[in-house]
Every structure is written in structure tokens, then in C-alpha cells.
Write a protein that holds these residues in place. Structure first.
Motif, PDB file in Angstrom:
ATOM      1  N   SER A   1     -16.274  34.790  87.993  1.00  0.00           N
ATOM      2  CA  SER A   1     -16.887  36.090  88.255  1.00  0.00           C
ATOM      3  C   SER A   1     -16.284  37.136  87.332  1.00  0.00           C
ATOM      4  N   GLU A   2     -16.948  38.262  87.229  1.00  0.00           N
ATOM      5  CA  GLU A   2     -16.427  39.333  86.378  1.00  0.00           C
ATOM      6  C   GLU A   2     -15.074  39.807  86.902  1.00  0.00           C
TER       7      GLU A   2
ATOM      8  N   SER B   1     -18.199  41.652  80.550  1.00  0.00           N
ATOM      9  CA  SER B   1     -18.625  42.662  81.516  1.00  0.00           C
ATOM     10  C   SER B   1     -20.052  42.405  81.966  1.00  0.00           C
ATOM     11  N   SER B   2     -20.370  42.895  83.142  1.00  0.00           N
ATOM     12  CA  SER B   2     -21.726  42.710  83.634  1.00  0.00           C
ATOM     13  C   SER B   2     -22.703  43.470  82.742  1.00  0.00           C
TER      14      SER B   2
ATOM     15  N   ALA C   1     -26.056  41.825  81.151  1.00  0.00           N
ATOM     16  CA  ALA C   1     -27.188  42.355  81.918  1.00  0.00           C
ATOM     17  C   ALA C   1     -28.522  41.850  81.376  1.00  0.00           C
TER      18      ALA C   1
ATOM     19  N   ASP D   1     -27.167  34.754  88.659  1.00  0.00           N
ATOM     20  CA  ASP D   1     -25.734  35.035  88.630  1.00  0.00           C
ATOM     21  C   ASP D   1     -24.929  33.790  88.290  1.00  0.00           C
TER      22      ASP D   1
ATOM     23  N   LYS E   1     -24.740  33.478  84.720  1.00  0.00           N
ATOM     24  CA  LYS E   1     -23.859  34.498  84.140  1.00  0.00           C
ATOM     25  C   LYS E   1     -22.402  34.094  84.289  1.00  0.00           C
TER      26      LYS E   1
ATOM     27  N   ARG F   1     -19.861  33.492  81.304  1.00  0.00           N
ATOM     28  CA  ARG F   1     -18.607  34.223  81.264  1.00  0.00           C
ATOM     29  C   ARG F   1     -17.439  33.261  81.027  1.00  0.00           C
TER      30      ARG F   1
END
Lengths: 160, 160
Positions: free
Chosen positions: B92-93, B122-123, B127, B132, B135, B139
Motif C-alpha cells: 500500500s502507499e 504516490s497515489s 491515479a 487498487d 496499483k 507500487r
DNA sequence: TCGTTTCTGACTATCTTTGACCAATAACAT
DNA sequence: ATGTTATTGGTCAAAGATAGTCAGAAACGA
């Protein structure tokens, strides 16, 4: 004058007196302006975006806050050009690598920083099942985000 | 300032003066800060994790204690741990930001390099319209890719 | 009028703090 | 030695304190 405009100026006034960042409580600010707390989010989302040169940080829970940091400085013309005009909404890996190479060449970033950015936008980093168009968009966002971070660093380093 | 923050600084102050570990009594500390004893556990669980570079040992019963040990690792060890074990296939971020912050803290990377990596994961950088889960996978790949680049740089710097 | 911007409120997410109950260990009594 | 009690620390769920999101209403501008 619109509520949003008032809130925007209020925050910008706080930021303009030497301060490069300001921290506030969403509920207090909403109370002060007699509006719904979510109105604050609206103002931040529409007038304090990264493109506008601001970074928002926040925390929920007891002692929560919203911090607004101004990051754009006209001195970093090369970075500003890349961020605001050159890169746009999508960029290929080849283009990105070329731009990064130029930044290293011009000593805007160090060799290692260049390697980091290359790594971030490499096809290996983006090896997930999404269309190329989205990868290019991701690359553009990632790159601009990193360059903005650099601009911000340069700025605070210059200040002290 | 939050209670948790106060307790955190208190402990870090004890640790920062040459001391690599500190031992304390949970109930005494809670008494000192006028809070529930379990508040101490909360602070330890959220601010003195292994990711943050601490190991907690404790003992119950008469003469019981809580010992907080600051772990020291070489930069290369830390990078290898992150790349091969910690990060995995998704992150996760928030987690990523925490790990990057730790690297900066331990001076494995510079502040600016940290900012660049933060920006890359970063989100805002991610974006784009994908789930998710993807993402988080992106990440992880991006971060490991960057950390690998750093480890490689460090190696060649050490050699030549 | 029609499309865009602003604004609100209900609902959600996250972080902190507490308290009741649980578990481990030491100290003591026998 | 063994069982009992006192002394710690651990867990977890709930309550409290903030901030975020989003759909739709209201206001505005062309």
C-alpha cells in the motif's frame, strides 16, 4: 464572493507570509466559515492540487490535521517546463529515459537519482496487465510526481 | 500534541543518547503520562515496529519490564531485506511511505532520493483507472525496481 | 435553458484512547 | 516441591475524534 474563493484566499494568505506550509483543522476551518466540513475538501481538491503547486497531507483521528504545502517555485524553470508542459498526460519509456538523461546531463539531478527515476518508469516496473496507454499515463504521472518532489526539495534546500 | 506522540518522543529521547536499548515498566510509564497502560502497547505497536527498526521484548510478573531495542543494519542489508522479503508482490502507499521514511532516517538514501521514491509510488502518480490491487502490485514493482537500482549503485560505488 | 461549479449531508475510513478481561511470571506459604 | 496469590504485561473490542468520499441539490454563467 463565493465561499470557496474566501476559503482559498484565507489559506493563501496564511501561506503568503513567508510560510511555505500551513496546518489546519478541517472542522475548525469549516466552523469558522460556517460551512460543511466537506467544503474544505472541495476547495483543496479544486484549488490546491499538485498542478497548482501544492501538496496536501492529512491525518484523521484524535489530533488530526490537514497540511498544505506550497511546492512550485519559478526558479526551477526546467523542472517546471517538464512538469507543466513537456510531459503531458502520457509518455513512453523511451521519451522518459531521454528526458531523465538530459536532467542528469544538466546536473539538475544526480546520477543515482536519475537511475531511480529510470527504474520507476521502466517497463519492468510497469509489468502488470494493463493497456499500454495506461502505462504511458502512469509513467507520465509518476515522472511528474517525482520531478515535483525534486522541485520542492530544491526549493526548501535553497531556503535553508 | 497527541498523547501517543508524547510517549513516542519520550521513549526516543531515552534511546537517542548513546543508548541502543531502553527498559521500562509499562504501568509506571502509563502512570507518568496519566493514561491507560494499554496505551503504551498502542504506541509500541504503531511507532516501534520492526519496519521502524525496533525490536520489543517484555516480561510479565513481578519485576516485569518492556525492553525496546533499536536495530542497526547496514544499508545493503536493509535494502536486501526490503527487496527480497518485506515488500513482496504488493504494497500500500502508506506502507511504502513508511519504509522509505525509514531508509531516509537510516541514511541509506538521501532525503531527496526518498522524496523521489515517495513521489513515484504516490497515489497521485498512480491515479489511473485500474483496481487498487493492481496499483499495489505496481507500487511493489516500482519500489523494488528503484531499491534494486540503489543497491546496484552502492555496489559499484563501493568497488570502483 | 443547459452545462458547470459550488455546497451539503449522510456515510465511510482512519487514528487514538480506554477498559474489561486474559496470560505469564514471581513471590510466598506450606 | 507444590499450590496459591500478587504482580506484571497483552489483547481486543468499543468509544471518541478526526478527515475523506460521493451523490445530489443549489447556484451560477453562457
Amino acid at each position: 464572493m463565493r465561499l470557496s474563493d474566501s476559503i482559498e484566499s484565507f489559506i493563501k494568505t496564511l501561506l503568503s507570509q513567508e510560510e511555505t506550509e500551513v496546518e489546519l483543522k478541517r472542522n475548525e476551518l469549516a466552523e469558522y466559515f460556517g460551512c460543511a466540513p466537506s467544503q474544505i475538501n472541495y476547495v483543496l481538491a479544486t484549488r490546491f492540487t499538485l498542478d497548482d503547486g501544492y501538496v496536501i497531507e492529512s491525518r484523521r483521528g484524535g489530533g488530526g490535521y490537514i497540511r498544505i504545502v506550497r511546492v512550485v517555485e519559478s526558479g526551477q524553470q526546467r523542472l517546471a517546463y517538464l512538469i507543466n508542459e513537456r510531459i503531458g498526460s502520457a509518455i513512453s519509456e523511451e521519451e522518459a529515459v531521454r528526458l531523465i538523461g538530459q536532467l542528469v546531463q544538466q546536473q539538475v539531478v544526480s546520477l543515482q537519482e536519475g537511475e531511480i527515476m529510470r527504474a520507476a518508469v521502466s517497463s519492468q516496473a510497469l509489468a502488470v496487465p494493463v493497456p499500454d496507454a495506461i502505462k504511458d499515463a502512469l509513467r507520465a504521472r509518476s515522472l511528474k510526481s517525482m520531478l515535483t518532489a525534486i522541485a520542492r526539495q530544491n526549493r526548501s534546500a535553497a531556503k535553508g
